[in-house]
Design an enzyme around this catalytic site. Structure first.
Site, PDB file in Angstrom:
ATOM      1  N   GLU A 207       0.804  -1.238   0.000  1.00  0.00           N
ATOM      2  CA  GLU A 207       0.000   0.000   0.000  1.00  0.00           C
ATOM      3  C   GLU A 207       0.837   1.289   0.000  1.00  0.00           C
ATOM      4  OE1 GLU A 207      -2.757  -0.527   3.234  1.00  0.00           O
ATOM      5  OE2 GLU A 207      -3.557  -2.377   2.382  1.00  0.00           O
TER       6      GLU A 207
ATOM      7  N   ASN B  18       1.984  -4.719  -3.316  1.00  0.00           N
ATOM      8  CA  ASN B  18       0.579  -5.098  -3.125  1.00  0.00           C
ATOM      9  C   ASN B  18      -0.228  -3.851  -2.765  1.00  0.00           C
ATOM     10  OD1 ASN B  18      -1.405  -7.252  -2.625  1.00  0.00           O
ATOM     11  ND2 ASN B  18      -1.203  -6.764  -0.440  1.00  0.00           N
TER      12      ASN B  18
ATOM     13  N   HIS C 230     -10.541  -5.921  -2.371  1.00  0.00           N
ATOM     14  CA  HIS C 230     -11.572  -5.815  -1.328  1.00  0.00           C
ATOM     15  C   HIS C 230     -12.745  -5.075  -1.965  1.00  0.00           C
ATOM     16  CE1 HIS C 230      -9.036  -7.416   1.800  1.00  0.00           C
ATOM     17  NE2 HIS C 230      -8.094  -6.533   1.522  1.00  0.00           N
TER      18      HIS C 230
ATOM     19  N   GLU D 281      -6.156 -10.572  -1.826  1.00  0.00           N
ATOM     20  CA  GLU D 281      -6.944 -10.422  -0.588  1.00  0.00           C
ATOM     21  C   GLU D 281      -8.434 -10.356  -0.900  1.00  0.00           C
ATOM     22  OE1 GLU D 281      -5.523  -7.208   1.903  1.00  0.00           O
ATOM     23  OE2 GLU D 281      -3.431  -7.638   1.444  1.00  0.00           O
TER      24      GLU D 281
ATOM     25  N   ASP E 293     -12.237 -10.298  -1.149  1.00  0.00           N
ATOM     26  CA  ASP E 293     -13.523 -10.484  -0.476  1.00  0.00           C
ATOM     27  C   ASP E 293     -14.496  -9.467  -1.072  1.00  0.00           C
ATOM     28  OD1 ASP E 293     -12.695  -8.135   0.925  1.00  0.00           O
ATOM     29  OD2 ASP E 293     -12.190  -9.263   2.715  1.00  0.00           O
TER      30      ASP E 293
HETATM   31  O1  9MR Z   1      -6.952  -8.886   8.248  1.00  0.00           O
HETATM   32  C1  9MR Z   1      -6.149  -7.943   8.911  1.00  0.00           C
HETATM   33  C2  9MR Z   1      -6.848  -7.540  10.196  1.00  0.00           C
HETATM   34  O2  9MR Z   1      -6.961  -8.640  11.079  1.00  0.00           O
HETATM   35  C3  9MR Z   1      -6.095  -6.419  10.863  1.00  0.00           C
HETATM   36  O3  9MR Z   1      -6.820  -5.983  11.981  1.00  0.00           O
HETATM   37  C4  9MR Z   1      -5.908  -5.297   9.867  1.00  0.00           C
HETATM   38  C5  9MR Z   1      -5.178  -4.167  10.533  1.00  0.00           C
HETATM   39  O4  9MR Z   1      -4.409  -3.397   9.732  1.00  0.00           O
HETATM   40  O5  9MR Z   1      -5.206  -5.781   8.730  1.00  0.00           O
HETATM   41  C6  9MR Z   1      -5.953  -6.716   8.044  1.00  0.00           C
HETATM   42  O6  9MR Z   1      -5.331  -7.081   6.836  1.00  0.00           O
HETATM   43  C7  9MR Z   1      -5.133  -6.038   5.885  1.00  0.00           C
HETATM   44  C8  9MR Z   1      -3.922  -6.405   5.075  1.00  0.00           C
HETATM   45  O7  9MR Z   1      -2.826  -6.630   5.930  1.00  0.00           O
HETATM   46  C9  9MR Z   1      -3.585  -5.337   4.055  1.00  0.00           C
HETATM   47  N1  9MR Z   1      -4.721  -5.029   3.224  1.00  0.00           N
HETATM   48  C10 9MR Z   1      -5.954  -4.764   3.910  1.00  0.00           C
HETATM   49  C11 9MR Z   1      -6.290  -5.900   4.880  1.00  0.00           C
HETATM   50  C12 9MR Z   1      -7.636  -5.671   5.534  1.00  0.00           C
HETATM   51  O8  9MR Z   1      -7.580  -4.544   6.352  1.00  0.00           O
END
Ligand code: 9MR
Length: 423
Positions: free
Chosen positions: A237, A278, A314, A342, A344
């Site tokens: 990101e 990513n 997402h 990722e 969903d």
């Molecule tokens: O799934 C992850 C969640 O459990 C955490 O609380 C969150 C905090 O930053 O991160 C989530 O995963 C993220 C991923 O690392 C990067 N892209 C977005 C995902 C969803 O927030």
């Protein structure tokens, strides 16, 4: 690492493996510089432009092994559906179907707290459903280097070991991200030289710790030594939605140089891992996708190691971007692979029959886009069940984003995925 006990055996086999790839070993593909012939009893088969593999069988003629510009018929995958290209998925699950269609994997994110749920792990561990795992949290900076120079791998190791036991590929997530970053990094007021050193130490320690973690048989060990197929989200990101660089400690201290610094450290730590950047909201044409395209072009021009771009995906039900496939193609045209990392697709709650039907269509559309693009190597859902989805706690009033429901039952979305994988 278990490799140590078998190391002398491997050492004896290395010269042989360099001359000829072993069964299941890589034997060609864009960027591949290793062996391009296969051991007896196997034939070098083009799976996609980036990956040819020695599959059991015999060649009727000398196989053509692409290393630069292969041609793969998009409608007729060269791997027969009955010939799995990796240790043994067979069946009608998501990973089996993805492999039969010539993709490397269908995978899922998981998290350490979920692994005591036996009904959950029964599905997670099923190689027919999932051939790849991404740790949702336990390899992030706050989990792995909470204090400078003190690395803690317990959580990440649990998931890496699970993947190893199951014969699943591992996606490391992630080396450099502004979020889940300990304050010693974000508030350290480091000079550029100091932060360079910190990023290099973090990435190289993390990536080398998990080097070659997906190991099974000797043949598969050799495969993974020369092309692990494991991947790392080295940079996560980096951009704002308007395509400008995100203002964080990395960019603010190092400018754009934090990207090559991290990628080079990761490459040196594990020359076989696929190195990715990513991001989200790069799935549609626009400023952010353009910024990422320009970054990849620049990295390539500068000779910086970059193997792939991860599209988080997402999405929201009914709002899958119409330009998604086109954008994937723009990236693969630059000579990088792409992956859905990722996935969903969330909806407003409560779910209705109509929203679940639309979600089925949307999952099908997204997976079909990857199927249509040769350089799209695999698809990962951001956990497979609504029971453990991150969505409801982040987006109030939304949820039901995954292909399995709260009770670990398959939803119509699952059929959307299998329809696309079987097309
Ligand atoms: O799934 C992850 C969640 O459990 C955490 O609380 C969150 C905090 O930053 O991160 C989530 O995963 C993220 C991923 O690392 C990067 N892209 C977005 C995902 C969803 O927030």
């Amino acid at each position: 690492m278990k490799l140590s006990t078998s190391f002398s055996l491997l050492a004896a086999l290395i010269p042989y493996a360099l001359a000829q790839s072993p069964e299941w070993g890589q034997c060609g593909g864009i960027g591949w510089t290793g062996a391009t012939t296969c051991v007896a009893g196997t034939v070098c088969t083009v799976l996609n432009p980036y990956y040819s593999q020695c599959l059991p069988g015999s060649a009727s003629s000398t196989p053509t092994v692409p290393t630069s510009t292969p041609t793969v018929p998009s409608s007729t995958p060269s791997t027969p559906s009955s010939t799995p290209a990796q240790p043994a998925p067979s069946g009608t699950g998501l990973h089996s179907l993805a492999k039969a269609a010539g993709k490397l994997y269908f995978g899922t994110a998981t998290d350490n707290g979920e692994l005591t749920d036996q009904a959950y792990t029964a599905i997670l561990d099923n190689i027919n459903e999932f051939g790849q795992i991404t740790p949702a949290n336990s390899m992030k900076w706050d989990a792995t280097e909470p204090t400078q120079g003190q690395f803690t791998f317990a959580g990440g190791d649990q998931i890496a070991n699970l993947a190893k036991t199951n014969g699943q590929l591992l996606r490391g997530h992630n080396c450099v991200w502004y979020n889940q970053l300990p304050s010693w990094v974000s508030n350290g007021k480091f000079t550029a030289a100091q932060l360079t050193d910190i990023v290099q130490t973090h990435c190289s320690t993390l990536v080398s710790h998990y080097k070659g973690q997906v190991l099974l048989t000797v043949a598969y060990m050799l495969t993974t030594m020369f092309d692990s197929q494991d991947a790392w989200d080295v940079i996560n990101e980096p951009f704002n939605d308007d395509g400008t660089w995100r203002s964080d400690v990395f960019y603010n201290t190092l400018g754009t140089q934090f990207v090559p610094i991290a990628l080079q450290a990761a490459r040196a730590a594990d020359p076989n891992a696929k190195l990715y950047i990513n991001d989200y909201n790069i799935e549609q044409s626009g400023a952010k996708a353009t910024a990422m395209l320009n970054l990849v072009k620049q990295l390539k021009a500068d000779g910086i190691p970059i193997d792939g771009v991860g599209f988080q995906c997402h999405f929201i039900v009914g709002e899958v971007p119409g330009t998604f496939q086109q954008v994937l193609e723009q990236f693969t045209a630059l000579g990088v692979e792409v992956a859905i990392t990722e996935l969903d697709i969330r909806m407003t709650l409560p779910a209705t029959q109509a929203s679940l039907q639309q979600q089925q269509k949307d999952y099908q559309t997204v997976v079909q886009a990857c199927m249509n693009v040769e350089g799209c190597v695999g698809i990962t859902v951001w956990d497979f069940t609504d029971k453990y989805s991150w969505v409801p706690s982040t987006f109030s009033g939304q949820g039901e984003a995954c292909p399995w429901d709260q009770n670990l039952q398959k939803k119509p979305a699952y059929t959307g995925i299998t329809t696309a994988l079987s097309a």
